[in-house]
Design a protein around this motif. Structure first.
Motif, mmCIF file in Angstrom:
data_model
loop_
_atom_site.group_PDB
_atom_site.id
_atom_site.type_symbol
_atom_site.label_atom_id
_atom_site.label_comp_id
_atom_site.label_asym_id
_atom_site.label_seq_id
_atom_site.Cartn_x
_atom_site.Cartn_y
_atom_site.Cartn_z
ATOM 1 N N TYR B 115 45.081 -1.614 57.746
ATOM 2 C CA TYR B 115 44.168 -0.797 56.930
ATOM 3 C C TYR B 115 43.568 -1.629 55.795
ATOM 4 N N LEU B 116 44.434 -2.422 55.134
ATOM 5 C CA LEU B 116 43.979 -3.269 54.022
ATOM 6 C C LEU B 116 42.899 -4.236 54.510
ATOM 7 N N ILE B 117 43.150 -4.840 55.674
ATOM 8 C CA ILE B 117 42.206 -5.820 56.226
ATOM 9 C C ILE B 117 40.925 -5.134 56.706
ATOM 10 N N ALA B 118 41.068 -3.915 57.227
ATOM 11 C CA ALA B 118 39.891 -3.221 57.762
ATOM 12 C C ALA B 118 39.062 -2.560 56.668
ATOM 13 N N GLU B 119 39.726 -1.971 55.662
ATOM 14 C CA GLU B 119 39.004 -1.061 54.774
ATOM 15 C C GLU B 119 38.820 -1.560 53.346
ATOM 16 N N TRP B 120 39.543 -2.591 52.949
ATOM 17 C CA TRP B 120 39.405 -3.081 51.579
ATOM 18 C C TRP B 120 38.854 -4.513 51.515
ATOM 19 N N LEU B 121 39.494 -5.425 52.207
ATOM 20 C CA LEU B 121 39.127 -6.833 52.037
ATOM 21 C C LEU B 121 37.662 -7.124 52.384
ATOM 22 N N PRO B 122 37.077 -6.448 53.372
ATOM 23 C CA PRO B 122 35.666 -6.748 53.653
ATOM 24 C C PRO B 122 34.705 -6.222 52.590
ATOM 25 N N ARG B 123 35.190 -5.350 51.691
ATOM 26 C CA ARG B 123 34.280 -4.703 50.751
ATOM 27 C C ARG B 123 33.810 -5.622 49.636
ATOM 28 N N SER B 124 34.582 -6.674 49.363
ATOM 29 C CA SER B 124 34.170 -7.591 48.300
ATOM 30 C C SER B 124 34.895 -8.915 48.472
ATOM 31 N N ASP B 125 34.190 -10.005 48.195
ATOM 32 C CA ASP B 125 34.846 -11.327 48.195
ATOM 33 C C ASP B 125 35.875 -11.432 47.087
ATOM 34 N N LYS B 126 35.773 -10.554 46.109
ATOM 35 C CA LYS B 126 36.696 -10.599 44.979
ATOM 36 C C LYS B 126 38.044 -9.963 45.303
ATOM 37 N N PHE B 127 38.111 -9.197 46.361
ATOM 38 C CA PHE B 127 39.372 -8.561 46.759
ATOM 39 C C PHE B 127 40.222 -9.543 47.558
ATOM 40 N N LYS B 128 41.428 -9.786 47.087
ATOM 41 C CA LYS B 128 42.404 -10.552 47.862
ATOM 42 C C LYS B 128 43.606 -9.639 48.102
ATOM 43 N N GLY B 129 44.267 -9.798 49.233
ATOM 44 C CA GLY B 129 45.266 -8.814 49.608
ATOM 45 C C GLY B 129 46.700 -9.333 49.594
ATOM 46 N N ALA B 130 47.603 -8.495 49.104
ATOM 47 C CA ALA B 130 49.038 -8.737 49.261
ATOM 48 C C ALA B 130 49.499 -7.928 50.464
ATOM 49 N N MET B 131 49.894 -8.615 51.520
ATOM 50 C CA MET B 131 50.425 -7.892 52.685
ATOM 51 C C MET B 131 51.833 -7.410 52.353
ATOM 52 N N VAL B 132 52.170 -6.237 52.894
ATOM 53 C CA VAL B 132 53.471 -5.673 52.578
ATOM 54 C C VAL B 132 54.416 -5.850 53.763
ATOM 55 N N VAL B 133 55.694 -6.086 53.467
ATOM 56 C CA VAL B 133 56.721 -6.012 54.510
ATOM 57 C C VAL B 133 57.877 -5.189 53.965
ATOM 58 N N SER B 134 58.630 -4.612 54.877
ATOM 59 C CA SER B 134 59.842 -3.899 54.490
ATOM 60 C C SER B 134 61.021 -4.854 54.579
ATOM 61 N N THR B 135 61.860 -4.856 53.555
ATOM 62 C CA THR B 135 63.047 -5.707 53.596
ATOM 63 C C THR B 135 64.162 -5.076 54.433
ATOM 64 N N GLY B 136 63.910 -3.893 54.963
ATOM 65 C CA GLY B 136 64.941 -3.201 55.742
ATOM 66 C C GLY B 136 65.388 -3.989 56.959
ATOM 67 N N ASP B 137 64.464 -4.686 57.608
ATOM 68 C CA ASP B 137 64.813 -5.573 58.723
ATOM 69 C C ASP B 137 64.052 -6.873 58.507
ATOM 70 N N PRO B 138 64.704 -7.865 57.921
ATOM 71 C CA PRO B 138 63.997 -9.109 57.575
ATOM 72 C C PRO B 138 63.395 -9.835 58.781
#
Lengths: 354, 354
Positions: B115-138
């Motif tokens: 969703y972040l890659i599809a709906e936010w990052l393309p909207r501006s070159d100024k947006f950089k994304g932190a991808m999330v992971v769950s530590t529940g299963d490393p």
């Protein structure tokens, strides 16, 4: 007739016992060999094992017995050596608060307090006693304070910093009410974090080793102090004093700033606080010096002390006979003579009415 | 035949439901009436309720929707308003690590990253994304890093600071191995302390109110950093960088001093550390500025910054759209222009290779 006469038997759970944990030593590689040889499989109740031991090696009484257990040797090795006016005997039994059975721990507390009064306090006018109570049953603790507090050489009530509920919670208030009524400060001491009925020793869970466990002890004091202040303990008991023993010092400016900032935004949650949280801390709390922080640049500690009015909030402590003992000759050398007078002597003299 | 035709019936467990928690409002006195009217009975998952809400009130998008959920309004209200070069979108879903089911949270992480890659990052070159992971299963988290890390605008992996086991534990190392391999820093963010499968939000147990809970968040960062350093994460992953978001700043000198002192006595426990713990922290860690501490004497913060080499370890953050937002025009005014250049821009530019 025995069952074995008509049936073949296999028993699938028979415990072969170690004569002692050291039976495993020949089968262990280093560094575990040394650890188990010295201390067995557990240590300190918490399971966090110190590679340098818990004690200063030279504090073993010449006549035998546990380090710190001989009043005469303590008088010689500590009080005479450093020409101390008084020492507050804090014992080690604040750890009873981590044990599950409140009746048992109340009995241990009473026994220790009677032992302290019978076997230590009469040995020297320089000995002053911290009576212990278990926080497991605060009403029993208050009853014990009523029983003991009248003794002229009992000058403090000591409890463990490790709890299952933060110390501001109202369940503990009977302890504070009794202590205030008798004019005794409450001292809080670490060491049982992660043992018995207490929670994990950090909010992140159980760290692996003693070096982490020991470093993390300060956090318990931050959490307890935040709770005590925000729950309005010092509003409800305006004459109560709190002594934070052996929990570190240099975190205090951070905590006061963070708490004051949050108070400005969120004071609706704590309407009983009519002043900044830091003002309650300055008026009601004392911190002991050991283990003193040692920055690379010693001036940094002095700068930090200035931010927390250290000369009025600190009291000297050695932690004798533990491994990280601080001698009065070894610390705070860069402070003014005036500040050192307060920290080494006057603050405690006034607090404990000596 | 129905049972009721031959038997009288009493049912002793029938749940009458509230249509909504606000049904109780007419029956509540203040201040609870206001709280339940605004937020129902729970809030924030943790149950710790902020009397000022979680959001800056003016960040509600004019077109509707949750605060911070409209990229165009964020671009206008934050990036244009303060002329920002880049912003790191940290989302809110690091909280999935507190949820019990590791397969579910791995699926949510993947969905959020797509969703972040599809709906936010393309909207501006100024947006950089932190991808999330769950530590529940490393291991699933590492797989997700492998799946996403190649995206040019993903510049960080974000996880929750709240854990059941400290973040240095080796179970988490696959996450660090994957992040290092892809050249992504790991960011740690608070907010889920005391929720789901995590432990109590303090080592002392559960505090009562949001003001305490929020003040105590810094302790989680102290415990996590101590664990990561002592477990040798930065020795095993020498190119890994750690970003401590929103955990406070002024505690860092204290922690470095305490840890270095303990290292000098107890280094036998952590033989993989060949330098002082503070040196690993200086080389591998960055702290974000918000919520910045605000001592009565602003010079105290500058003095403290000097002790921790703040200009090389801090990175600016606003925490938009949350209630305790810090504008770049409002903070750090007393620092030198050179130091502010680093903290507002250069440190992040270098770390994230922007």
């Amino acid at each position: 007739m025995k069952v074995s006469e008509i049936l073949k038997v296999i028993d699938v759970d028979v415990h072969n016992e170690l004569k002692k944990p050291q039976d495993l030593v020949p089968y262990l590689p280093e560094p575990w060999k040394t650890r188990v040889a010295a201390s067995g499989i557990g240590m300190m109740g918490s399971g966090y094992w110190s590679p340098v031991g818990g004690m200063r090696k030279d504090t073993k009484p010449p006549g035998g017995g546990v380090e710190g257990s001989d009043p005469d040797y303590m008088l010689e090795q500590l009080l005479e050596e450093y020409n101390m006016e008084y020492v507050v005997l804090t014992g080690i039994l604040y750890n009873i608060s981590a044990t599950h059975d409140p009746d048992f721990t109340a009995a241990i507390a009473s026994a220790y307090n009677d032992y302290l009064i019978a076997e230590w306090l009469p040995r020297s006018d320089k000995f002053k006693g911290a009576m212990v109570v278990s926080t497991g049953d605060p009403l029993l603790a208050a009853r014990e304070i009523d029983r003991i507090a009248g003794h002229p050489d009992i000058i403090e009530v000591i409890i463990s910093s490790a709890t299952r509920e933060p110390l501001g919670h109202r369940m503990y208030h009977p302890i504070y009410e009794a202590a205030e009524r008798h004019g005794l400060p409450i001292a809080v001491h670490p060491g049982t974090e992660g043992t018995g009925g207490t929670g994990a020793p950090t909010s992140a869970g159980y760290p692996t080793r003693y070096i982490e466990w020991h470093t993390n002890l300060s956090q318990m004091f931050m959490a307890q102090l935040t709770s005590v202040v925000c729950e309005g303990v010092f509003v409800k008991f305006p004459n109560l004093k709190l002594v934070l023993l052996e929990g570190g010092i240099a975190w205090l400016p951070h905590l006061m700033w963070r708490l004051d900032k949050n108070y400005k935004a969120l004071r609706a949650q704590v309407p009983w606080l009519t002043r900044l949280p830091s003002e309650y801390i300055r008026d009601h709390c004392f911190l002991s010096t050991q283990p003193i922080e040692e920055p690379d640049n010693p001036k940094d500690l002095i700068r930090l002390f200035d931010m927390m009015d250290a000369e009025n909030i600190l009291m000297f402590s050695s932690d004798y006979p533990h491994w990280d003992f601080d001698a009065p000759d070894a610390i705070l050398k860069r402070l003014s003579l005036e500040a050192r007078k307060k920290i080494f002597y006057e603050n405690a003299k006034k607090l404990y009415k000596l």
